[in-house]
Design a protein around this motif. Structure first.
Motif, mmCIF file in Angstrom:
data_model
loop_
_atom_site.group_PDB
_atom_site.id
_atom_site.type_symbol
_atom_site.label_atom_id
_atom_site.label_comp_id
_atom_site.label_asym_id
_atom_site.label_seq_id
_atom_site.Cartn_x
_atom_site.Cartn_y
_atom_site.Cartn_z
ATOM 1 N N CYS A 1 4.374 8.453 -4.656
ATOM 2 C CA CYS A 1 4.065 7.261 -3.847
ATOM 3 C C CYS A 1 3.566 7.596 -2.448
ATOM 4 O O CYS A 1 3.016 6.739 -1.781
ATOM 5 C CB CYS A 1 5.296 6.371 -3.746
ATOM 6 S SG CYS A 1 5.662 5.536 -5.286
ATOM 7 N N GLU A 2 3.762 8.807 -1.994
ATOM 8 C CA GLU A 2 3.368 9.150 -0.630
ATOM 9 C C GLU A 2 1.877 9.437 -0.491
ATOM 10 O O GLU A 2 1.249 9.002 0.448
ATOM 11 C CB GLU A 2 4.162 10.361 -0.114
ATOM 12 C CG GLU A 2 5.582 10.040 0.270
ATOM 13 C CD GLU A 2 5.676 9.020 1.394
ATOM 14 O OE1 GLU A 2 4.947 9.145 2.395
ATOM 15 O OE2 GLU A 2 6.485 8.083 1.263
ATOM 16 N N ALA B 1 -3.282 1.143 -4.463
ATOM 17 C CA ALA B 1 -2.500 0.098 -3.790
ATOM 18 C C ALA B 1 -1.495 -0.525 -4.760
ATOM 19 O O ALA B 1 -0.344 -0.769 -4.388
ATOM 20 C CB ALA B 1 -3.422 -0.976 -3.218
ATOM 21 N N SER B 2 -1.916 -0.743 -5.995
ATOM 22 C CA SER B 2 -0.995 -1.323 -6.982
ATOM 23 C C SER B 2 0.150 -0.372 -7.321
ATOM 24 O O SER B 2 1.219 -0.809 -7.737
ATOM 25 C CB SER B 2 -1.745 -1.735 -8.249
ATOM 26 O OG SER B 2 -2.109 -0.599 -9.022
ATOM 27 N N LEU B 3 -0.076 0.921 -7.130
ATOM 28 C CA LEU B 3 0.971 1.935 -7.352
ATOM 29 C C LEU B 3 1.776 2.198 -6.075
ATOM 30 O O LEU B 3 2.653 3.060 -6.072
ATOM 31 C CB LEU B 3 0.343 3.244 -7.834
ATOM 32 C CG LEU B 3 -0.338 3.194 -9.200
ATOM 33 C CD1 LEU B 3 -1.090 4.495 -9.461
ATOM 34 C CD2 LEU B 3 0.680 2.923 -10.306
ATOM 35 N N ASN B 4 1.440 1.490 -4.999
ATOM 36 C CA ASN B 4 2.100 1.651 -3.690
ATOM 37 C C ASN B 4 1.937 3.043 -3.097
ATOM 38 O O ASN B 4 2.826 3.534 -2.394
ATOM 39 C CB ASN B 4 3.580 1.279 -3.773
ATOM 40 C CG ASN B 4 3.776 -0.170 -4.116
ATOM 41 O OD1 ASN B 4 3.089 -1.034 -3.584
ATOM 42 N ND2 ASN B 4 4.688 -0.456 -5.028
ATOM 43 N N LYS C 1 0.762 5.464 -0.423
ATOM 44 C CA LYS C 1 0.588 5.205 1.010
ATOM 45 C C LYS C 1 -0.645 5.862 1.624
ATOM 46 O O LYS C 1 -1.277 5.301 2.502
ATOM 47 C CB LYS C 1 1.832 5.657 1.770
ATOM 48 C CG LYS C 1 3.073 4.843 1.434
ATOM 49 C CD LYS C 1 4.272 5.343 2.212
ATOM 50 C CE LYS C 1 5.501 4.528 1.923
ATOM 51 N NZ LYS C 1 6.257 4.938 0.779
#
Length: 110
Positions: free
Chosen positions: A43-44, A75-78, A80
């Motif tokens: 997610c990072e 973005a849908s996977l968050n 960053k």
């Protein structure tokens, strides 16, 4: 050794781990016009190490469309942050057209 094939299939070769690699393609009339290799590192951060658009399709906005889809997916996977290793001669394209900024060298490897 064909590193591009290894990246596409996510193979581990020698000391290189190509896991988490994905290939995104944009087609027109069943022909690939633009492609990108993408690596999601949780997610990072995600990395975009390789992009290409066929010579006859350059300048028509195909990669901008593909990049927009990639951004939406990340973005849908968050995810960053999206980073990419850009050659000096391509830096202005990434900064001016796609909104990237050059990362200071001391931030490359925290």
């Amino acid at each position: 050794m064909d590193y591009i094939t290894a990246m596409i299939y996510g193979w581990d070769i020698r000391d290189q781990d190509f896991g988490g690699m994905y290939c995104a393609v944009l087609t027109e009339n069943s022909s690939v016009v633009s492609a990108a290799i993408l690596r999601v590192l949780g997610c990072e951060v995600a990395e975009l190490p390789l992009v290409a658009t066929s010579r006859e399709s350059q300048g028509k906005g195909y990669f901008q469309s593909l990049f927009s889809c990639i951004e939406g997916m990340l973005a849908s996977l968050n995810v960053k942050h999206l980073v990419l290793p850009a050659a000096d001669e391509a830096e202005s394209i990434w900064t001016k057209r796609f909104g990237f900024s050059k990362m200071p060298v001391d931030e490359w490897f925290p």
